[in-house]
Every structure is written in C-alpha cells, then in structure tokens.
Design a protein around this motif. Structure first.
Motif, PDB file in Angstrom:
ATOM      1  N   GLU A 162       0.827  -1.205   0.000  1.00  0.00           N
ATOM      2  CA  GLU A 162       0.000   0.000   0.000  1.00  0.00           C
ATOM      3  C   GLU A 162       0.869   1.266   0.000  1.00  0.00           C
ATOM      4  O   GLU A 162       0.580   2.247  -0.685  1.00  0.00           O
ATOM      5  CB  GLU A 162      -0.922   0.005   1.229  1.00  0.00           C
ATOM      6  N   GLU A 163       1.944   1.213   0.792  1.00  0.00           N
ATOM      7  CA  GLU A 163       2.830   2.381   0.844  1.00  0.00           C
ATOM      8  C   GLU A 163       3.513   2.601  -0.504  1.00  0.00           C
ATOM      9  O   GLU A 163       3.633   3.745  -0.970  1.00  0.00           O
ATOM     10  CB  GLU A 163       3.882   2.194   1.937  1.00  0.00           C
ATOM     11  N   ILE A 164       3.936   1.514  -1.143  1.00  0.00           N
ATOM     12  CA  ILE A 164       4.567   1.636  -2.462  1.00  0.00           C
ATOM     13  C   ILE A 164       3.578   2.215  -3.471  1.00  0.00           C
ATOM     14  O   ILE A 164       3.946   3.060  -4.306  1.00  0.00           O
ATOM     15  CB  ILE A 164       5.096   0.263  -2.931  1.00  0.00           C
ATOM     16  N   LYS A 165       2.341   1.756  -3.399  1.00  0.00           N
ATOM     17  CA  LYS A 165       1.307   2.268  -4.298  1.00  0.00           C
ATOM     18  C   LYS A 165       1.117   3.770  -4.103  1.00  0.00           C
ATOM     19  O   LYS A 165       1.052   4.551  -5.073  1.00  0.00           O
ATOM     20  CB  LYS A 165      -0.006   1.531  -4.049  1.00  0.00           C
ATOM     21  N   GLY A 166       1.059   4.199  -2.827  1.00  0.00           N
ATOM     22  CA  GLY A 166       0.916   5.631  -2.541  1.00  0.00           C
ATOM     23  C   GLY A 166       2.123   6.438  -3.005  1.00  0.00           C
ATOM     24  O   GLY A 166       1.978   7.541  -3.550  1.00  0.00           O
ATOM     25  N   LEU A 167       3.299   5.857  -2.805  1.00  0.00           N
ATOM     26  CA  LEU A 167       4.517   6.547  -3.232  1.00  0.00           C
ATOM     27  C   LEU A 167       4.586   6.679  -4.758  1.00  0.00           C
ATOM     28  O   LEU A 167       5.033   7.702  -5.292  1.00  0.00           O
ATOM     29  CB  LEU A 167       5.749   5.803  -2.713  1.00  0.00           C
ATOM     30  N   ASN A 168       4.127   5.642  -5.459  1.00  0.00           N
ATOM     31  CA  ASN A 168       4.113   5.715  -6.919  1.00  0.00           C
ATOM     32  C   ASN A 168       3.146   6.776  -7.423  1.00  0.00           C
ATOM     33  O   ASN A 168       3.445   7.482  -8.398  1.00  0.00           O
ATOM     34  CB  ASN A 168       3.747   4.350  -7.508  1.00  0.00           C
ATOM     35  N   LEU A 169       2.006   6.883  -6.762  1.00  0.00           N
ATOM     36  CA  LEU A 169       1.051   7.939  -7.133  1.00  0.00           C
ATOM     37  C   LEU A 169       1.651   9.321  -6.893  1.00  0.00           C
ATOM     38  O   LEU A 169       1.512  10.234  -7.725  1.00  0.00           O
ATOM     39  CB  LEU A 169      -0.249   7.777  -6.332  1.00  0.00           C
ATOM     40  N   ARG A 170       2.322   9.466  -5.742  1.00  0.00           N
ATOM     41  CA  ARG A 170       2.978  10.747  -5.440  1.00  0.00           C
ATOM     42  C   ARG A 170       4.079  11.039  -6.459  1.00  0.00           C
ATOM     43  O   ARG A 170       4.255  12.186  -6.888  1.00  0.00           O
ATOM     44  CB  ARG A 170       3.560  10.697  -4.026  1.00  0.00           C
ATOM     45  N   SER A 171       4.798  10.002  -6.869  1.00  0.00           N
ATOM     46  CA  SER A 171       5.852  10.185  -7.857  1.00  0.00           C
ATOM     47  C   SER A 171       5.278  10.664  -9.192  1.00  0.00           C
ATOM     48  O   SER A 171       5.857  11.538  -9.851  1.00  0.00           O
ATOM     49  CB  SER A 171       6.610   8.868  -8.050  1.00  0.00           C
ATOM     50  N   GLN A 172       4.133  10.107  -9.586  1.00  0.00           N
ATOM     51  CA  GLN A 172       3.477  10.547 -10.823  1.00  0.00           C
ATOM     52  C   GLN A 172       3.050  12.008 -10.742  1.00  0.00           C
ATOM     53  O   GLN A 172       3.204  12.775 -11.704  1.00  0.00           O
ATOM     54  CB  GLN A 172       2.278   9.649 -11.124  1.00  0.00           C
ATOM     55  N   GLU A 173       2.521  12.387  -9.574  1.00  0.00           N
ATOM     56  CA  GLU A 173       2.119  13.788  -9.380  1.00  0.00           C
ATOM     57  C   GLU A 173       3.330  14.721  -9.495  1.00  0.00           C
ATOM     58  O   GLU A 173       3.261  15.788 -10.116  1.00  0.00           O
ATOM     59  CB  GLU A 173       1.464  13.959  -8.008  1.00  0.00           C
ATOM     60  N   LEU A 174       4.430  14.303  -8.882  1.00  0.00           N
ATOM     61  CA  LEU A 174       5.641  15.125  -8.935  1.00  0.00           C
ATOM     62  C   LEU A 174       6.196  15.217 -10.357  1.00  0.00           C
ATOM     63  O   LEU A 174       6.672  16.272 -10.772  1.00  0.00           O
ATOM     64  CB  LEU A 174       6.701  14.551  -7.992  1.00  0.00           C
ATOM     65  N   GLN A 175       6.133  14.106 -11.099  1.00  0.00           N
ATOM     66  CA  GLN A 175       6.607  14.131 -12.482  1.00  0.00           C
ATOM     67  C   GLN A 175       5.766  15.083 -13.325  1.00  0.00           C
ATOM     68  O   GLN A 175       6.304  15.828 -14.173  1.00  0.00           O
ATOM     69  CB  GLN A 175       6.550  12.716 -13.081  1.00  0.00           C
TER      70      GLN A 175
END
Length: 232
Positions: A162-175
């Motif tokens: 779940e944390e990895i999923k959230g981090l990936n979403l945050r990474s997409q937002e930052l990109q």
C-alpha cells in the motif's frame, strides 16, 4: 557633391537624434512639468546649435568677450544635453532591467522548485527500493514459517504494498508538476527576449567581472562622450 550630401545628412541625423533624446531625457527628469520643460530643453538645444554655427561663421568678427561667453555657454549646454541623453538611456535601461529582474527572479524560483521536486523524487525512489527489498526478504521467509507466525509478515507485506502504491502515485504527481515547471521555464526564458539588451549587458558584465549597473553606466557615458560632441 554626393559626399557633401552624405556629410550634411549625417550631421542632420546625429544632431537631430542628440536633440530628440536630450529633450526627452530632460523632460523625463522633470516630468511634473513635461511640456514646459520640453519647450525649454528644445530651445536650449536649438540655441546650442545656432551658437556653434555662429562661432564657426563669425569667429574672427566676434568680440573676444562674446566668443568666450558663447564657447562657455555651448560647453555648458553640451553638459546639460548630455545629462538629458544620460537620463533617457538610464530610464530605458531601468525599465528593461526591472522586467529582466522579475523574469530572472521567477526563473530562479521555478528552478528551486524543480530542485525540491527532484529531491523528493529521489527520496521516494530510495524508499520504494527499501520497501521492495524488505518485502522480497519477507516473502522468501514465508515458506519456512507457520501460518500463525506468517500472519504478521503478510500484514507487513500488505502495508508495504500500500505504501509503495501511494509513493508511486505521489511520484506521478511530482513528475507532472516537474513537466509543468519545465514548460514555465521555457515560457519565462522566451520572455527574456523582450529584454535581450539586458541579457547582452549581463553577459559582458560577467565576462569583465563587474556589476551590471557599472557596465551599463560606462557604456552610456562612452556613448554620450561621442554623441553630443559629434552633433556639435
């Protein structure tokens, strides 16, 4: 004959340009009475040229005291009109300098925001890598564990997922945000073309290791030293 025409045209253009920018510069310095000062400065500029022409034509016929007075008057008027040209060019520089400074400041802010985004992306990548490594290690242990002992491990693996999923979403937002910042930088750097003269002076200032204002002031002084005496 052709050369005389070119000489006359050159003299007219130089004197006319000097007079125009001088009058505008002096009027700008005293903008509270713009039109009155324009008339006064125009009269002084015209009088300077006429006095110079008079001295050239009637130097020998003119009394010594009058020659001295007219020479001094012309020199003083040259200083006054040079000040007007300096004021006009300085005002033009300050206007463009303000625009360039605002754009340059915005570019610096956007670049700092990009650096912050890059730093957070790096932290996210490190965290995701740590979680994946930990999850793989736990998954390797599962076959050797009883179902009761494996339950907390499964929960840890699920939380890590779940944390990895959230981090990936945050990474997409930052990109996406970084892409927007790149577009902002392109637009801001395109606007610097409106103040490209300041960019040129900035390059020269960096090349000679002098402040930008010092370089511009020196350039204006050199221009004035040639402009008004040549017009006279």
């Amino acid at each position: 004959m052709f050369f005389r025409l070119l000489l006359g045209l050159s003299a007219f253009l130089v004197a006319g340009s000097a007079a125009y920018f001088s009058v505008l510069g002096i009027a700008t310095l005293f903008s509270g009475s713009y039109y009155q000062v324009t008339i006064m400065a125009g009269s002084l500029e015209f009088g300077k040229l006429i006095a110079t022409s008079f001295l050239y034509r009637y130097w020998r016929e003119t009394a010594l005291w009058l020659r001295g007075y007219l020479v001094i008057a012309v020199l003083i008027l040259m200083c006054i009109t040079s000040l007007g040209i300096f004021g006009y060019l300085s005002a033009a520089y300050q206007e463009n300098s303000l625009k360039f400074g605002q754009i340059d400041g915005q570019v610096t802010i956007v670049e700092q925001q990009k650096q912050t985004i890059d730093a957070e992306l790096q932290q996210i990548a490190q965290r995701v890598n740590t979680l994946n490594t930990s999850r793989l290690a736990q998954e390797k242990r599962l076959p050797e564990m009883s179902s009761r002992a494996a339950k907390p491990v499964y929960e840890d693996i699920a939380r890590a997922g779940e944390e990895i999923k959230g981090l990936n979403l945050r990474s997409q937002e930052l990109q996406t945000s970084k892409f927007e910042k790149d577009n902002q930088l392109i637009e801001l750097k395109a606007k610097t073309g409106e103040a490209k003269d300041i960019g040129t002076f900035k390059f020269v200032a960096q090349a000679v290791a002098k402040p930008l204002d010092t370089v511009v002031t020196a350039f204006i002084c050199v221009l004035i030293a040639v402009f008004d005496p040549l017009a006279v």
